[in-house]
Design an enzyme around this catalytic site. Structure first.
Site, PDB file in Angstrom:
ATOM      1  N   LYS A  53     -24.319  59.487  71.482  1.00  0.00           N
ATOM      2  CA  LYS A  53     -25.669  58.896  71.410  1.00  0.00           C
ATOM      3  C   LYS A  53     -26.166  58.553  72.808  1.00  0.00           C
ATOM      4  O   LYS A  53     -27.323  58.834  73.159  1.00  0.00           O
ATOM      5  CB  LYS A  53     -25.643  57.628  70.525  1.00  0.00           C
ATOM      6  N   GLN A  97     -22.964  49.734  65.916  1.00  0.00           N
ATOM      7  CA  GLN A  97     -22.131  50.815  65.396  1.00  0.00           C
ATOM      8  C   GLN A  97     -21.218  50.275  64.295  1.00  0.00           C
ATOM      9  O   GLN A  97     -20.562  49.239  64.470  1.00  0.00           O
ATOM     10  CB  GLN A  97     -21.307  51.433  66.546  1.00  0.00           C
ATOM     11  N   ASP A 120     -31.646  52.234  63.287  1.00  0.00           N
ATOM     12  CA  ASP A 120     -30.776  52.842  62.268  1.00  0.00           C
ATOM     13  C   ASP A 120     -31.425  52.786  60.883  1.00  0.00           C
ATOM     14  O   ASP A 120     -30.970  53.465  59.958  1.00  0.00           O
ATOM     15  CB  ASP A 120     -29.444  52.077  62.201  1.00  0.00           C
TER      16      ASP A 120
HETATM   17  N1  GUN Z   1     -21.148  54.648  61.585  1.00  0.00           N
HETATM   18  C1  GUN Z   1     -21.132  55.837  60.962  1.00  0.00           C
HETATM   19  N2  GUN Z   1     -22.380  56.351  60.902  1.00  0.00           N
HETATM   20  C2  GUN Z   1     -23.184  55.455  61.491  1.00  0.00           C
HETATM   21  C3  GUN Z   1     -24.581  55.420  61.755  1.00  0.00           C
HETATM   22  O1  GUN Z   1     -25.357  56.321  61.416  1.00  0.00           O
HETATM   23  N3  GUN Z   1     -25.039  54.316  62.392  1.00  0.00           N
HETATM   24  C4  GUN Z   1     -24.221  53.308  62.766  1.00  0.00           C
HETATM   25  N4  GUN Z   1     -24.765  52.264  63.374  1.00  0.00           N
HETATM   26  N5  GUN Z   1     -22.930  53.313  62.549  1.00  0.00           N
HETATM   27  C5  GUN Z   1     -22.421  54.378  61.917  1.00  0.00           C
END
Ligand code: GUN
Length: 287
Positions: A53, A97, A120
């Site tokens: 990311k 996350q 998100d």
């Molecule tokens: N953990 C697994 N997939 C995701 C996601 O799309 N966003 C976040 N914040 N954590 C994750």
């Protein structure tokens, strides 16, 4: 005939090229889109996701601020950090996350994020807005799936869509998005009776179950468009590799089109995070 392979990497690169231009335009007006990423603990998969990311953000000219915290961090300290980022006018997006350690209530931390910064799309506010048809920040994985489906099929109106999986992150928002496109939507899950029969209803089949190669060719309606959200690491031939929730070899003989793993939904998820961050920056700066 073998199914068409929907190239998620190519679609993601195209979206990111558009976003890079938008970021440059915003920067010229004094607004540099910025995302704060909070990573707790040492989970290897989470570290890879965050690295990808941050790398994509840098490519686009989006500023990213990483906050790495020890696994022992208290919920109170996390809430304080979110509060500080909420009040920082130079931060447009906040991402926590997941997963978080067991002693932390993930929804409490997520719901502390201001909905306008919830890139998100996981807050109750944004989930509710999506459900009632109000403008919302939408979770990145289902948003990416929808973009791939529309790029491949055009209008989705009237199509039968089957979503396998009912998570808050993928299954439920995916179903909402497909409903918004006027699909007839079925959400199937681990307790669904005769899952193969239900899957065969789908002109669109979205697999988000987290079980390697679970959905096979004979579960798929001939010609269907199959979106494979799964990312499962399996041991094979003395090494390890990533496979989806769909058994690609048998599915490709029946489906009309299918997303590969890797190179399908994964790159679109990150591209959509960038999309949401740019949208959040625009909204917060009034540009
Ligand atoms: N953990 C697994 N997939 C995701 C996601 O799309 N966003 C976040 N914040 N954590 C994750």
């Amino acid at each position: 005939m073998a199914a068409v392979r929907i190239d998620g990497k190519a679609h993601a690169d195209e979206l990111c090229a558009r976003l890079a231009k938008e970021v440059a335009e915003l920067a010229a007006k004094g607004v540099v889109p910025a995302i704060a990423v909070i990573l707790v603990g040492e989970d290897p998969a989470s570290q890879v996701y965050v690295r990808n990311k941050v790398r994509r953000a840098a490519e686009l000219g989006i500023r990213s601020l990483e906050h790495r915290l020890p696994v022992s961090v208290s919920q109170e300290a996390l809430l304080e950090l979110v509060d500080r980022l909420n009040r920082d006018a130079e931060v447009h997006g906040i991402l926590v996350q997941l997963p978080l350690p067991e002693h932390v209530d993930p929804q409490a931390v997520i719901d502390a994020i201001r909905p306008e910064k919830d890139v998100d799309g996981f807050t109750v506010q944004n989930a509710g807005r999506l459900a009632v048809g109000q403008p919302a920040l939408v979770p990145c994985t289902p948003l990416g799936c929808l973009m791939l489906l529309k790029a491949h099929l055009g209008s989705l109106e009237g199509l039968e869509a089957v979503v396998v999986g009912r998570s808050n992150i993928v299954g439920k928002p995916m179903a909402q998005l497909l409903l918004r496109e006027n699909c007839t939507v079925t959400i199937a899950h681990s307790k669904t009776r005769d899952l193969p029969r239900v899957c065969r209803r789908g002109d669109i089949l979205v697999a988000a179950v987290g079980r390697p190669r679970f959905i096979r060719g004979d579960w798929i309606k001939p010609g269907a468009t199959v979106i494979d959200v799964g990312i499962n690491r399996i041991s094979e031939g003395g090494g390890s590799r990533l496979v989806g929730d769909v058994d690609e070899a048998s599915a490709a003989r029946v489906a009309g089109a299918i997303t590969p793993v890797p190179g399908g939904v994964g790159p679109m998820t990150i591209a959509c995070l960038m999309y949401n961050t740019v949208a959040a920056a625009r909204a917060q700066s009034g540009l």
